[in-house]
Design a protein around this motif. Structure first.
Motif, PDB file in Angstrom:
ATOM      1  N   ILE A   1       0.725  -0.985  -0.214  1.00  0.00           N
ATOM      2  CA  ILE A   1       0.454   0.091  -0.099  1.00  0.00           C
ATOM      3  C   ILE A   1       0.904   1.258  -0.058  1.00  0.00           C
ATOM      4  CG2 ILE A   1      -1.575   1.818   1.640  1.00  0.00           C
ATOM      5  CD1 ILE A   1      -3.080  -1.042   2.303  1.00  0.00           C
ATOM      6  N   LEU A   2       1.912   1.253   0.725  1.00  0.00           N
ATOM      7  CA  LEU A   2       2.668   2.139   0.785  1.00  0.00           C
ATOM      8  C   LEU A   2       3.376   2.873  -0.056  1.00  0.00           C
ATOM      9  CD1 LEU A   2       3.867   4.493   3.006  1.00  0.00           C
ATOM     10  CD2 LEU A   2       5.759   2.842   3.966  1.00  0.00           C
ATOM     11  N   LEU A   3       3.913   1.252  -0.492  1.00  0.00           N
ATOM     12  CA  LEU A   3       4.373   1.731  -2.648  1.00  0.00           C
ATOM     13  C   LEU A   3       3.510   1.955  -3.517  1.00  0.00           C
ATOM     14  CD1 LEU A   3       7.651   1.204  -3.544  1.00  0.00           C
ATOM     15  CD2 LEU A   3       6.681  -0.787  -3.897  1.00  0.00           C
ATOM     16  N   THR A   4       2.566   1.682  -3.549  1.00  0.00           N
ATOM     17  CA  THR A   4       1.197   1.614  -4.197  1.00  0.00           C
ATOM     18  C   THR A   4       1.418   3.890  -4.040  1.00  0.00           C
ATOM     19  OG1 THR A   4       0.870   0.070  -4.542  1.00  0.00           O
ATOM     20  CG2 THR A   4      -0.437   1.682  -5.280  1.00  0.00           C
ATOM     21  N   ASP A   5       1.178   4.602  -2.836  1.00  0.00           N
ATOM     22  CA  ASP A   5       0.967   5.622  -2.558  1.00  0.00           C
ATOM     23  C   ASP A   5       2.129   6.630  -2.846  1.00  0.00           C
ATOM     24  OD1 ASP A   5      -1.602   5.193  -1.540  1.00  0.00           O
ATOM     25  OD2 ASP A   5      -1.049   4.919   0.287  1.00  0.00           O
ATOM     26  N   LYS A   6       3.265   6.622  -2.598  1.00  0.00           N
ATOM     27  CA  LYS A   6       4.316   6.443  -3.554  1.00  0.00           C
ATOM     28  C   LYS A   6       4.692   6.771  -4.541  1.00  0.00           C
ATOM     29  CE  LYS A   6       9.729   6.477  -2.876  1.00  0.00           C
ATOM     30  NZ  LYS A   6       9.847   5.372  -4.372  1.00  0.00           N
ATOM     31  N   ASN A   7       4.414   5.929  -5.157  1.00  0.00           N
ATOM     32  CA  ASN A   7       4.098   5.690  -6.899  1.00  0.00           C
ATOM     33  C   ASN A   7       3.540   6.458  -7.888  1.00  0.00           C
ATOM     34  OD1 ASN A   7       6.574   4.121  -6.999  1.00  0.00           O
ATOM     35  ND2 ASN A   7       5.149   1.630  -7.642  1.00  0.00           N
ATOM     36  N   GLN A   8       2.556   7.078  -6.952  1.00  0.00           N
ATOM     37  CA  GLN A   8       0.959   7.336  -7.698  1.00  0.00           C
ATOM     38  C   GLN A   8       1.443   8.573  -6.867  1.00  0.00           C
ATOM     39  OE1 GLN A   8      -2.509   6.722  -5.218  1.00  0.00           O
ATOM     40  NE2 GLN A   8      -3.960   8.093  -6.630  1.00  0.00           N
ATOM     41  N   MET A   9       2.595   9.041  -5.732  1.00  0.00           N
ATOM     42  CA  MET A   9       2.951  10.724  -5.437  1.00  0.00           C
ATOM     43  C   MET A   9       3.585  11.180  -6.108  1.00  0.00           C
ATOM     44  SD  MET A   9       2.642  10.772  -1.387  1.00  0.00           S
ATOM     45  CE  MET A   9       1.025  10.627  -0.432  1.00  0.00           C
ATOM     46  N   GLU A  10       4.805   9.900  -6.872  1.00  0.00           N
ATOM     47  CA  GLU A  10       5.472  10.524  -7.860  1.00  0.00           C
ATOM     48  C   GLU A  10       5.599  10.514  -9.080  1.00  0.00           C
ATOM     49  OE1 GLU A  10       8.346   7.025  -7.324  1.00  0.00           O
ATOM     50  OE2 GLU A  10       9.182   7.829  -6.169  1.00  0.00           O
ATOM     51  N   ASP A  11       3.871   9.851  -9.622  1.00  0.00           N
ATOM     52  CA  ASP A  11       3.558  10.133 -10.821  1.00  0.00           C
ATOM     53  C   ASP A  11       3.481  12.032 -10.901  1.00  0.00           C
ATOM     54  OD1 ASP A  11       4.555   7.866 -11.819  1.00  0.00           O
ATOM     55  OD2 ASP A  11       2.024   7.336 -11.460  1.00  0.00           O
ATOM     56  N   GLU A  12       2.354  11.950  -9.572  1.00  0.00           N
ATOM     57  CA  GLU A  12       1.804  13.340  -9.905  1.00  0.00           C
ATOM     58  C   GLU A  12       2.704  14.416  -9.820  1.00  0.00           C
ATOM     59  OE1 GLU A  12      -0.506  13.471  -6.244  1.00  0.00           O
ATOM     60  OE2 GLU A  12      -2.426  11.903  -6.964  1.00  0.00           O
ATOM     61  N   LEU A  13       3.321  13.971  -9.159  1.00  0.00           N
ATOM     62  CA  LEU A  13       4.651  15.319  -8.991  1.00  0.00           C
ATOM     63  C   LEU A  13       5.507  15.243 -10.505  1.00  0.00           C
ATOM     64  CD1 LEU A  13       5.993  14.215  -5.497  1.00  0.00           C
ATOM     65  CD2 LEU A  13       4.749  16.969  -6.430  1.00  0.00           C
ATOM     66  N   LYS A  14       5.709  14.149 -10.653  1.00  0.00           N
ATOM     67  CA  LYS A  14       6.811  14.489 -12.794  1.00  0.00           C
ATOM     68  C   LYS A  14       6.178  15.047 -13.398  1.00  0.00           C
ATOM     69  CE  LYS A  14       9.383  10.618 -11.427  1.00  0.00           C
ATOM     70  NZ  LYS A  14       9.525   8.953 -11.924  1.00  0.00           N
ATOM     71  N   ALA A  15       4.265  14.888 -13.292  1.00  0.00           N
ATOM     72  CA  ALA A  15       3.433  15.474 -14.274  1.00  0.00           C
ATOM     73  C   ALA A  15       3.827  17.210 -14.157  1.00  0.00           C
ATOM     74  CB  ALA A  15       2.115  15.187 -14.070  1.00  0.00           C
ATOM     75  N   GLN A  16       3.507  17.273 -12.732  1.00  0.00           N
ATOM     76  CA  GLN A  16       3.498  19.049 -12.357  1.00  0.00           C
ATOM     77  C   GLN A  16       4.927  19.510 -12.424  1.00  0.00           C
ATOM     78  OE1 GLN A  16       2.705  19.372  -8.051  1.00  0.00           O
ATOM     79  NE2 GLN A  16       1.355  18.149  -7.910  1.00  0.00           N
ATOM     80  N   GLU A  17       5.971  19.148 -12.046  1.00  0.00           N
ATOM     81  CA  GLU A  17       7.489  18.913 -12.459  1.00  0.00           C
ATOM     82  C   GLU A  17       6.951  19.104 -14.329  1.00  0.00           C
ATOM     83  OE1 GLU A  17      11.849  18.242 -12.307  1.00  0.00           O
ATOM     84  OE2 GLU A  17      10.357  16.202 -12.560  1.00  0.00           O
ATOM     85  N   ALA A  18       6.623  18.518 -15.575  1.00  0.00           N
ATOM     86  CA  ALA A  18       7.093  18.570 -16.949  1.00  0.00           C
ATOM     87  C   ALA A  18       6.135  19.454 -17.129  1.00  0.00           C
ATOM     88  CB  ALA A  18       6.819  17.279 -17.598  1.00  0.00           C
ATOM     89  N   ALA A  19       5.032  20.131 -16.322  1.00  0.00           N
ATOM     90  CA  ALA A  19       4.802  21.125 -16.691  1.00  0.00           C
ATOM     91  C   ALA A  19       4.837  22.566 -16.315  1.00  0.00           C
ATOM     92  CB  ALA A  19       2.874  21.586 -16.110  1.00  0.00           C
ATOM     93  N   TYR A  20       5.828  22.429 -15.278  1.00  0.00           N
ATOM     94  CA  TYR A  20       7.098  23.176 -14.589  1.00  0.00           C
ATOM     95  C   TYR A  20       7.575  23.771 -15.981  1.00  0.00           C
ATOM     96  CZ  TYR A  20      10.810  25.944 -12.768  1.00  0.00           C
ATOM     97  OH  TYR A  20      11.261  26.941 -12.671  1.00  0.00           O
ATOM     98  N   LYS A  21       8.106  22.568 -15.972  1.00  0.00           N
ATOM     99  CA  LYS A  21       9.358  22.950 -17.662  1.00  0.00           C
ATOM    100  C   LYS A  21       9.118  23.122 -19.034  1.00  0.00           C
ATOM    101  CE  LYS A  21      12.609  19.604 -15.001  1.00  0.00           C
ATOM    102  NZ  LYS A  21      14.103  18.327 -15.356  1.00  0.00           N
TER     103      LYS A  21
END
Length: 128
Positions: free
Chosen positions: A1-21
């Protein structure tokens, strides 16, 4: 569960980072902006950067909190299982082998009950 949450958060942050870049690249490559428009875009870019940093910090805090809650739950369950095994085997004292602050010298043989505790914990955790 914790790993799934971590992966989901990473995906969301990567999308935000891509938008920022993308926003930063657009600003850098747009030579047609007036000084006022450029200043406006730079302010928007700084705001996006701040929001990204805040989102990363929030995600890290959420993961740490979830990990702490899961760990506390597991330790509580393990204490119950250790208590059961100790009573069944009639042990007077049970010590954590890896505890750095406990030093015990005894004339008696030490018995490692780790495998028994793990087996009992696993049997309790599996759905009946």
């Amino acid at each position: 569960i914790l790993l799934t949450d971590k992966n989901q958060m990473e995906d969301e942050l990567k999308a935000q980072e891509a938008a920022y870049k993308k926003q930063a690249d657009d600003l850098k490559n747009n030579i047609m902006l007036t000084d006022a428009a450029r200043a406006q875009k730079e302010a928007e870019l700084k705001d996006a950067e701040r929001k990204l940093r805040d989102a990363v910090q929030k995600a890290q805090n959420e993961l740490k909190d979830k990990e702490r809650r899961y760990t506390e739950t597991i330790f509580g369950e393990l204490k119950t299982v250790i208590n059961l095994v100790a009573k069944e085997e009639k042990y007077d004292v049970v010590l954590e082998k890896g505890a750095s602050q406990v030093i015990l010298f005894s004339e008696f043989d030490m018995i490692d009950i780790t495998d028994k505790v793990i087996q009992r914990y696993d049997s309790i955790q599996k759905p009946q």
